[in-house]
Scaffold this motif. Structure first.
Motif, PDB file in Angstrom:
ATOM      1  N   ASP A 149       9.337  -1.013  -2.404  1.00 29.62           N
ATOM      2  CA  ASP A 149       8.720  -0.160  -3.246  1.00 29.62           C
ATOM      3  C   ASP A 149       7.791  -0.621  -2.038  1.00 29.62           C
ATOM      4  O   ASP A 149       6.495   0.170  -1.957  1.00 29.62           O
ATOM      5  CB  ASP A 149       8.548  -0.162  -4.336  1.00 29.62           C
ATOM      6  N   ALA A 150       7.885  -1.523  -1.837  1.00 28.26           N
ATOM      7  CA  ALA A 150       6.396  -2.176  -1.413  1.00 28.26           C
ATOM      8  C   ALA A 150       6.798  -1.398   0.487  1.00 28.26           C
ATOM      9  O   ALA A 150       4.895  -0.923   0.922  1.00 28.26           O
ATOM     10  CB  ALA A 150       7.020  -4.125  -0.465  1.00 28.26           C
ATOM     11  N   VAL A 151       7.194  -1.578   1.116  1.00 24.08           N
ATOM     12  CA  VAL A 151       6.891  -0.413   2.151  1.00 24.08           C
ATOM     13  C   VAL A 151       6.632   1.215   1.748  1.00 24.08           C
ATOM     14  O   VAL A 151       5.893   1.543   2.670  1.00 24.08           O
ATOM     15  CB  VAL A 151       8.057  -0.448   2.574  1.00 24.08           C
ATOM     16  N   ALA A 152       6.435   1.826   0.981  1.00 22.76           N
ATOM     17  CA  ALA A 152       6.526   2.844   1.066  1.00 22.76           C
ATOM     18  C   ALA A 152       5.221   2.265  -0.176  1.00 22.76           C
ATOM     19  O   ALA A 152       4.244   3.420   0.167  1.00 22.76           O
ATOM     20  CB  ALA A 152       7.644   3.299  -1.108  1.00 22.76           C
ATOM     21  N   LEU A 153       4.410   1.732  -0.367  1.00 22.08           N
ATOM     22  CA  LEU A 153       2.871   1.130  -1.209  1.00 22.08           C
ATOM     23  C   LEU A 153       1.947   1.061   0.581  1.00 22.08           C
ATOM     24  O   LEU A 153       1.015   0.615  -0.161  1.00 22.08           O
ATOM     25  CB  LEU A 153       3.341   0.720  -2.224  1.00 22.08           C
ATOM     26  N   ASP A 154       3.340   0.831   1.639  1.00 20.98           N
ATOM     27  CA  ASP A 154       2.044   0.965   3.048  1.00 20.98           C
ATOM     28  C   ASP A 154       1.782  -0.720   2.847  1.00 20.98           C
ATOM     29  O   ASP A 154       0.850  -0.953   3.308  1.00 20.98           O
ATOM     30  CB  ASP A 154       0.650   2.084   2.468  1.00 20.98           C
ATOM     31  N   TYR A 155       2.272  -1.943   2.348  1.00 20.72           N
ATOM     32  CA  TYR A 155       2.109  -3.067   2.907  1.00 20.72           C
ATOM     33  C   TYR A 155       2.429  -3.630   3.855  1.00 20.72           C
ATOM     34  O   TYR A 155       3.261  -2.623   4.563  1.00 20.72           O
ATOM     35  CB  TYR A 155       2.703  -4.222   1.863  1.00 20.72           C
ATOM     36  N   GLU A 156       1.700  -3.976   4.478  1.00 25.56           N
ATOM     37  CA  GLU A 156       1.149  -3.604   6.575  1.00 25.56           C
ATOM     38  C   GLU A 156       2.409  -5.078   7.205  1.00 25.56           C
ATOM     39  O   GLU A 156       3.766  -4.018   7.767  1.00 25.56           O
ATOM     40  CB  GLU A 156       0.286  -4.402   6.851  1.00 25.56           C
TER      41      GLU A 156
END
Length: 188
Positions: A149-156
């Motif tokens: 989910d962090a990747v999908a939410l665009d955390y760098e």
């Protein structure tokens, strides 16, 4: 550049490091031997994060005694006011040696992902967080879903400290790790 400035856009998510999951004395169905084994590594990672000025977020499970907020497949474990990680129970407390400090943030979740139906994304983004470091249990469930989910939410940058995460067995832990490395390699 000071240490706090260098790390000011990074947060550490400490996932489910509660007695219910890591303390064998609890005699819980939710206990993970691997969770007990990583406790020193998680403690060390949190100390280092604090030294560097990294925002520490404690992600915990705290469930209704009737299990109304638990995943459907787990509700059978809740009856008569008993069940894993119930609000106010000893099992919901942080594992020995782990302490939530005033400058930290405590987030209660009721599903695998730390982002699902919580305000985590809002808290992180309004705090200027772009990068995440993840530690805790259980790798194939809560850790993995939070990372996805962090990747999908665009955390760098999303970093998992492998030595400070655990699954039900070392084989599962390494299987998940190898799968993620293989996936990452095929995407680059």
């Amino acid at each position: 550049m000071g240490a706090a400035n260098k790390w000011s856009d990074t947060a550490m998510l400490v996932i489910d490091m509660q007695k219910e999951f890591v303390d064998p004395a609890m005699s819980s169905l939710a206990f993970l031997a691997g969770g007990e084994a990583i406790l020193p590594a998680v403690t060390q990672a949190v100390e280092l994060a604090r030294e560097r000025g990294i925002f520490v977020v404690w992600v915990v499970r705290e469930h209704d005694p009737d299990g109304r907020d638990v995943e459907l497949f787990r509700r059978r474990f809740y009856s008569g006011g008993k069940g894993p990680a119930m609000k106010g129970s000893q099992g919901a407390e942080m594992a020995d040696g782990l302490v939530i400090k005033e400058e930290d943030y405590k987030l209660v979740k009721t599903r695998f992902s730390s982002f699902f139906a919580t305000n985590l994304d809002s808290v992180l983004k309004t705090s200027g967080i772009k990068n995440l470091v993840v530690v805790g249990v259980q790798t194939p469930n809560c850790v993995r879903q939070t990372v996805f989910d962090a990747v999908a939410l665009d955390y760098e940058k999303v970093t998992v400290i492998v030595d400070a995460t655990a699954a039900a067995s070392p084989e599962i832990q390494m299987g998940i790790y190898n799968l993620c490395v293989a996936q990452q390699t095929s995407e680059t």
